[in-house]
Scaffold this active site. Structure first.
Site, PDB file in Angstrom:
ATOM      1  N   ASP A   1     -12.532   1.758   0.921  1.00  0.00           N
ATOM      2  CA  ASP A   1     -11.828   1.686   2.192  1.00  0.00           C
ATOM      3  C   ASP A   1     -12.754   2.275   3.258  1.00  0.00           C
ATOM      4  OD1 ASP A   1      -9.668   0.780   3.666  1.00  0.00           O
ATOM      5  OD2 ASP A   1      -8.187   1.828   2.470  1.00  0.00           O
TER       6      ASP A   1
ATOM      7  N   GLU B   1       0.811  -1.211   0.000  1.00  0.00           N
ATOM      8  CA  GLU B   1       0.000   0.000   0.000  1.00  0.00           C
ATOM      9  C   GLU B   1       0.849   1.269   0.000  1.00  0.00           C
ATOM     10  OE1 GLU B   1      -2.450   0.109   3.465  1.00  0.00           O
ATOM     11  OE2 GLU B   1      -3.515   1.925   2.842  1.00  0.00           O
TER      12      GLU B   1
HETATM   13  O1  MCF Z   1      -6.979   0.214   4.268  1.00  0.00           O
HETATM   14  C1  MCF Z   1      -6.672   1.183   5.234  1.00  0.00           C
HETATM   15  C2  MCF Z   1      -5.195   1.390   5.241  1.00  0.00           C
HETATM   16  N1  MCF Z   1      -4.434   0.169   5.378  1.00  0.00           N
HETATM   17  C3  MCF Z   1      -4.540  -0.679   6.428  1.00  0.00           C
HETATM   18  N2  MCF Z   1      -5.477  -0.809   7.316  1.00  0.00           N
HETATM   19  C4  MCF Z   1      -6.631  -0.143   7.482  1.00  0.00           C
HETATM   20  C5  MCF Z   1      -7.195   0.783   6.591  1.00  0.00           C
HETATM   21  N3  MCF Z   1      -8.264   1.327   7.166  1.00  0.00           N
HETATM   22  C6  MCF Z   1      -8.428   0.754   8.354  1.00  0.00           C
HETATM   23  N4  MCF Z   1      -7.451  -0.144   8.558  1.00  0.00           N
HETATM   24  C7  MCF Z   1      -7.371  -0.927   9.812  1.00  0.00           C
HETATM   25  C8  MCF Z   1      -6.873  -2.316   9.653  1.00  0.00           C
HETATM   26  O2  MCF Z   1      -7.891  -3.204   9.311  1.00  0.00           O
HETATM   27  O3  MCF Z   1      -6.505  -0.276  10.682  1.00  0.00           O
HETATM   28  C9  MCF Z   1      -5.756  -1.200  11.411  1.00  0.00           C
HETATM   29  C10 MCF Z   1      -6.221  -2.591  10.978  1.00  0.00           C
HETATM   30  O4  MCF Z   1      -7.112  -3.141  11.878  1.00  0.00           O
HETATM   31  C11 MCF Z   1      -4.361  -0.869  11.026  1.00  0.00           C
HETATM   32  S1  MCF Z   1      -3.122  -1.615  11.908  1.00  0.00           S
HETATM   33  C12 MCF Z   1      -1.670  -1.067  11.118  1.00  0.00           C
HETATM   34 FE    FE Z   2      -8.389  -1.145   4.300  1.00  0.00          FE
END
Ligand code: MCF
Ligand code: FE
Length: 406
Positions: free
Chosen positions: A310, A213
């Site tokens: 998202d 990402e």
């Molecule tokens: O997609 C976006 C950005 N990338 C990763 N995680 C998340 C996103 N929005 C919410 N998240 C959540 C993910 O599922 O945030 C936490 C996780 O539980 C991030 S932990 C690094």
């Molecule tokens: Fe996400």
């Protein structure tokens, strides 16, 4: 049995057919297409559903990637740099998830339905979205998510996870479909990943994962360098990437998986055309990823690319129409009118294929998941584009043949 007619119809088949003055009969599934007159004759007992004079019918949108537990976010999480965002999530996630009570999540789901969405791929980090997802009349693919870097905590992670997972299995039905998610290659150790993949295999479940990402994730996974190195070393001074990104994709071989983001993936051949697809979240990428996803190259590779918003953790809207408008602005290397058609397929036909669901296009035998919008008179060649530019809310939405109440 019901009967509905419309002025225009986006079938959302491979060649993006647009039909005029069509009607169809449906129950939970679409039964037959034809002219209103013929169908009324053939099905005199079908209940007529009223639609506006200038109506457009199209398949309900499928938003393959949401995080409803973060629905209370606005002004809290930090944008512009991925690591600052992760740190702000760490600081605020408990607070945000406590604020995202059932009522807020149910309202958020209703709002999504009003903008034409009938199916979501919900990434459930904590399980606090379970009740609202189950209760709502939205079709939900419920991706139980796991993450954890510290192997010493694996056994308690598995215990906690298994309870949520089992609960989701117990309540499985056509509108609530349990699935599994490995958060990412940087946040989940190999033992947990392999455990989840085995569970998915055993129960025949869909998988989802965040992949390549950000610049920081890319530098860490490919070279063991960058901002992630500094941060992860504070947690474990011997921290090393769990695996190279190519190896990570190989772990998912033969399993139906949605790889979300892929902004820093150049090697699309690592993914399997049959089982793997890419969820593209353009707005979220603009806030977190410091690079634009190469959509042109991804589509050329033959991979199935579909759209997700998202969560409100990295977007300001969960409307697929807003997301399509964002795509129109971000991807300037596409001819506008054809791109509009492609985007509509990336919100209907393609995600249905990725999720292996019998919907996403208007055809006999498909589930009756469709929306009715009011449009204005328009040159047919311009219609897909003008629709994306102007549409805001549905007049009606049907999921599995049942009208949603707003
Ligand atoms: O997609 C976006 C950005 N990338 C990763 N995680 C998340 C996103 N929005 C919410 N998240 C959540 C993910 O599922 O945030 C936490 C996780 O539980 C991030 S932990 C690094
Ligand atoms: Fe996400």
């Amino acid at each position: 049995m019901f009967l509905i007619s419309c002025k225009k119809m986006f079938v959302c088949d491979e060649k993006f057919s647009i039909l005029e003055n069509q009607a169809f009969v449906f129950e939970e599934k679409i039964l037959e297409f034809g002219t209103l007159k013929n169908l009324q004759k053939k099905y005199p007992h079908a209940k007529r559903i009223q639609s506006p004079q200038n109506s457009l019918i199209l398949p309900a949108f499928i938003n393959t990637h949401t995080h409803l537990e973060f629905s209370a976010n606005s002004y809290t999480l930090h944008f512009g740099d991925f690591l600052s965002w992760v740190k702000s999530v760490m600081n605020s996630r408990q607070n945000l998830s406590q604020k995202a009570k059932d009522e807020l999540i149910l309202n958020t789901l209703k709002k999504m339905q009003r903008t034409g969405t009938g199916t979501i791929g919900e990434i459930s980090s904590f399980g606090s979205d379970f009740q609202a997802c189950l209760q709502s009349d939205m079709r939900v693919i419920f991706f139980n998510e796991i993450l954890g870097v510290n192997q010493a905590l694996n056994s308690s992670k598995k215990d906690e996870f298994f309870k949520r997972f089992q609960k989701s299995l117990d309540f499985q039905n056509e509108l609530f479909i349990p699935a599994l998610s490995v958060h990412s290659a940087y946040s989940t150790n190999l033992e947990l990943i392999e455990w989840i993949l085995a569970l998915a295999q055993k129960h025949g479940l869909l998988l989802s994962t965040h992949f390549l990402e950000s610049r920081a994730e890319n530098a860490w996974l490919r070279h063991g360098k960058g901002g992630f190195k500094k941060w992860l070393k504070t947690l474990d001074k011997n921290a090393k990437p769990f695996c190279h990104p190519k190896i990570f994709t190989e772990l998912f071989k033969g399993q139906r998986t949605l790889f979300t983001h892929c902004v820093h993936l150049n090697e699309f051949e690592w993914l399997d055309l049959k089982y793997h697809s890419i969820t593209h979240c353009a707005f979220s990428n603009r806030l977190l990823s410091q690079k634009t996803f190469d959509l042109k190259k991804a589509l050329k590779s033959g991979l199935n690319v579909h759209l997700g918003t998202d969560g409100l953790s990295s977007n300001i809207s969960l409307s697929m129409l807003d997301e399509m408008r964002t795509n129109l602005l971000i991807h300037r290397d596409f001819e506008l009118k054809n791109f509009a058609k492609k985007l509509l397929l990336m919100a209907t036909f393609y995600p249905a294929k990725a999720l292996d669901l019998n919907l996403g296009s208007l055809q006999t035998g498909k589930s009756a998941d469709f929306s009715v919008f009011e449009i204005e008179d328009c040159d047919e060649e311009q219609l897909p584009l003008q629709f994306i530019l102007h549409a805001k809310e549905v007049k009606k939405l049907f999921i599995k043949g049942k009208e949603c109440k707003f």
